[in-house]
Design a protein around this motif. Sequence first.
Motif, PDB file in Angstrom:
ATOM      1  N   PRO A  38      22.628   0.113  -0.696  1.00  0.00           N
ATOM      2  CA  PRO A  38      22.983   1.529  -0.894  1.00  0.00           C
ATOM      3  C   PRO A  38      23.523   1.858  -2.278  1.00  0.00           C
ATOM      4  O   PRO A  38      23.743   3.028  -2.587  1.00  0.00           O
ATOM      5  CB  PRO A  38      24.060   1.758   0.172  1.00  0.00           C
ATOM      6  CG  PRO A  38      24.732   0.427   0.298  1.00  0.00           C
ATOM      7  CD  PRO A  38      23.651  -0.612   0.082  1.00  0.00           C
ATOM      8  N   LYS A  40      26.558   1.206  -3.619  1.00  0.00           N
ATOM      9  CA  LYS A  40      27.927   1.728  -3.568  1.00  0.00           C
ATOM     10  C   LYS A  40      28.651   1.602  -4.905  1.00  0.00           C
ATOM     11  O   LYS A  40      29.503   2.427  -5.251  1.00  0.00           O
ATOM     12  CB  LYS A  40      28.734   0.985  -2.491  1.00  0.00           C
ATOM     13  CG  LYS A  40      28.313   1.267  -1.065  1.00  0.00           C
ATOM     14  CD  LYS A  40      29.173   0.453  -0.101  1.00  0.00           C
ATOM     15  CE  LYS A  40      28.746   0.678   1.346  1.00  0.00           C
ATOM     16  NZ  LYS A  40      29.547  -0.147   2.286  1.00  0.00           N
ATOM     17  N   ASN A  45      28.863   4.654  -7.255  1.00  0.00           N
ATOM     18  CA  ASN A  45      29.546   5.886  -6.876  1.00  0.00           C
ATOM     19  C   ASN A  45      30.570   6.275  -7.933  1.00  0.00           C
ATOM     20  O   ASN A  45      31.400   5.451  -8.332  1.00  0.00           O
ATOM     21  CB  ASN A  45      30.250   5.713  -5.532  1.00  0.00           C
ATOM     22  CG  ASN A  45      29.619   6.580  -4.463  1.00  0.00           C
ATOM     23  OD1 ASN A  45      29.096   7.648  -4.752  1.00  0.00           O
ATOM     24  ND2 ASN A  45      29.662   6.127  -3.216  1.00  0.00           N
ATOM     25  N   SER A  47      26.224  13.338  -8.828  1.00  0.00           N
ATOM     26  CA  SER A  47      25.818  12.254  -7.921  1.00  0.00           C
ATOM     27  C   SER A  47      26.756  12.092  -6.721  1.00  0.00           C
ATOM     28  O   SER A  47      26.307  11.815  -5.607  1.00  0.00           O
ATOM     29  CB  SER A  47      25.717  10.929  -8.689  1.00  0.00           C
ATOM     30  OG  SER A  47      26.989  10.484  -9.132  1.00  0.00           O
ATOM     31  N   ASP A  53      25.555  12.895  -2.634  1.00  0.00           N
ATOM     32  CA  ASP A  53      25.334  11.635  -1.902  1.00  0.00           C
ATOM     33  C   ASP A  53      24.162  10.846  -2.501  1.00  0.00           C
ATOM     34  O   ASP A  53      23.284  10.367  -1.785  1.00  0.00           O
ATOM     35  CB  ASP A  53      25.062  11.897  -0.412  1.00  0.00           C
ATOM     36  CG  ASP A  53      26.228  12.592   0.271  1.00  0.00           C
ATOM     37  OD1 ASP A  53      27.371  12.169   0.032  1.00  0.00           O
ATOM     38  OD2 ASP A  53      26.003  13.547   1.012  1.00  0.00           O
ATOM     39  N   VAL A  54      24.191  10.700  -3.814  1.00  0.00           N
ATOM     40  CA  VAL A  54      23.133   9.941  -4.481  1.00  0.00           C
ATOM     41  C   VAL A  54      23.313   8.445  -4.247  1.00  0.00           C
ATOM     42  O   VAL A  54      22.337   7.705  -4.140  1.00  0.00           O
ATOM     43  CB  VAL A  54      23.103  10.268  -5.992  1.00  0.00           C
ATOM     44  CG1 VAL A  54      22.089   9.384  -6.727  1.00  0.00           C
ATOM     45  CG2 VAL A  54      22.760  11.744  -6.204  1.00  0.00           C
ATOM     46  N   SER A  60      22.477   7.252   1.459  1.00  0.00           N
ATOM     47  CA  SER A  60      22.301   8.009   0.224  1.00  0.00           C
ATOM     48  C   SER A  60      20.845   8.073  -0.213  1.00  0.00           C
ATOM     49  O   SER A  60      19.970   7.387   0.325  1.00  0.00           O
ATOM     50  CB  SER A  60      23.122   7.361  -0.894  1.00  0.00           C
ATOM     51  OG  SER A  60      22.599   6.059  -1.182  1.00  0.00           O
ATOM     52  N   ARG A  66      22.512  20.857  -0.982  1.00  0.00           N
ATOM     53  CA  ARG A  66      22.106  19.459  -1.230  1.00  0.00           C
ATOM     54  C   ARG A  66      20.578  19.322  -1.213  1.00  0.00           C
ATOM     55  O   ARG A  66      20.028  18.490  -1.925  1.00  0.00           O
ATOM     56  CB  ARG A  66      22.753  18.538  -0.199  1.00  0.00           C
ATOM     57  CG  ARG A  66      24.249  18.383  -0.401  1.00  0.00           C
ATOM     58  CD  ARG A  66      24.854  17.273   0.463  1.00  0.00           C
ATOM     59  NE  ARG A  66      26.229  17.036   0.057  1.00  0.00           N
ATOM     60  CZ  ARG A  66      27.293  17.687   0.562  1.00  0.00           C
ATOM     61  NH1 ARG A  66      27.105  18.598   1.504  1.00  0.00           N
ATOM     62  NH2 ARG A  66      28.508  17.421   0.123  1.00  0.00           N
TER      63      ARG A  66
END
Length: 592
Positions: free
Chosen positions: A103, A105, A108, A115, A119-120, A125, A433
């Motif tokens: 994902p 993470k 983030n 982003s 929820d890029v 995501s 979004r």
Amino acid sequence: MSNPASQIEEFLRQDKGDLERYNKKMKQLFYFRLISFAGIILSVIYLPYPSLLVSTLIFTALFLFFIRKNILLEKERNFRKRLIKISEKELLALQEQYSHFNPGKEFNNPDHPFSFDLDVFGEGSLFQFLNRTTTPLGKKRLAGLLENQETDVSALKDRQNAIEELAKEVRWRQVFAGKGNLDNEADLKLLRKLSEETKLKNPGRIKWLITIIPVISTVILVLAFVQLVPWTLLMLVAVFNVAILSFSKKTIDDFYNHFGNQTSILGKYFDLLKMIEDQNFNSSSLKQLQQKLYEEETSATATIQQLKSILARFDYRANFIFILVADSLYLWDLICVRQLDNWNRDHQSKLNVWIDVIAEFDALSSLANFNFNNPEYCLPAFESPEFCFEAQNLAHPLMKKNKRIGNDFNMKGRGQFVVLTGANMAGKSTFLRTLGINMILALNGCRCSADQMTLSPAPLYTNMRTTDNLQKEESYFHAELLRLKGILDEIQNGSPAFILIDEMLKGTNSVDKLQGSVALTQRLLALNANGIISTHDLKLAELEQQYPHNITSLCFEIRIENDKLFFDYRLKQGITQTMNASFLMHQMGIIS
């Protein structure tokens, strides 16, 4: 590119069939090895001397041949296993299951312009939805593409062509991924370290020695053969040469060990580089990437082969008789060191380029896979210079297909804003979004979840998920103000921008909120920006009366029937007429 699942299933059947054949062959080889080993033992026990020697040599040769064959088959079998795993994962993805993909993470960043809000990165995501990278640098490059969009129309069209071309090369992408299970970030650090630490301190002196000494040794050797000089003179030259090599022993050993490691690392990338070199690409972007692997018609793999050849000659030092003569008369080890140093100086800077090219293909393959999996999505058209965002049946690509509802959206001209109203859970934030995610996809050259879409490339900014920060001593309201100020600073020069704001100024009272929201909207219009502001404050939507050519009111409506809420998630003209906060509180027993 129709019916992606059937193509993947066909590859899966082929690979499973190949795996079964490899398993059978390896089982046969096990028995052949067993028989040949038994032949060696039986020959030693039962055969007389002359026959023993011949029989033992034959069975030993067979035993070694079967071992080598088994190693090659094991390599192919493991590769087929990786291809099977790739296909199985992709079939799950086509069934809308993505949790097994990384994902991202670590990427983030709450301070990023969009982003975090969209929820890029993270679980569930866009990155996890797209990510099929098999190298750490490829993963970083994909994250970089999603964070930094391309706004040049010409470059975007080139990337669209590149991604569409790779999307059709399904098997090529699978094989690339199967060969690419590498830690190229760690490898690149080690390559840089090896290249920087392994350099000759006095290359000029070494060059002089390996040029003059072999000539002198050869002349004296010839003269000694014809008895014009004594052999002791040749012995003195050999002693002198050995002394030179003794003083250079640490340098020689360092070069041998370091470049041996470097060749081992580069060998892992050889197959990937060869795949890129050998593929006949059509798009200009892919051709340009491919060309980075060439210098004066010499390819990256040919350059690596040069290094392998030098090291192969260096490996002759393992032959005691050869190295005794070659070193004592011709400084063989120093000749190899000099050649390695020349190779390093000529090609050190290219190592980064080669691995960057692999990372770029790794990232682009993920985007191409998205296009392949979604042939029904449209390829957006781009307009410039006037701002345009027009889409038909635009939907959020991460939502389940059976729950996905599309809407039309039209915005044309600079200085245009939509004020979006609606009840709680009616779909306002999801629609923001939806716009943002599809814009990210479009500005990366990908297909978009729409029947048709036209877009003017522009930087994207959001203010949707501001949080307070105790460590920075920031309240929620102050953090939001900083976020909004950051957006205004970026667009201060009046450059194009598309801004998504979800319920601005939530951290203050209703009077202040309305006054501040009106003033900020007017400021954004003055800066000729574009965007959408979702709000529960219906008074803000009345700005349409003051700015009829710049502000449009849209809404999501709900229905309340028989004490039940009904959502259709369809975008409508005008200001919402229904709210549901009190109704929801009553249903949940919070109020009576």
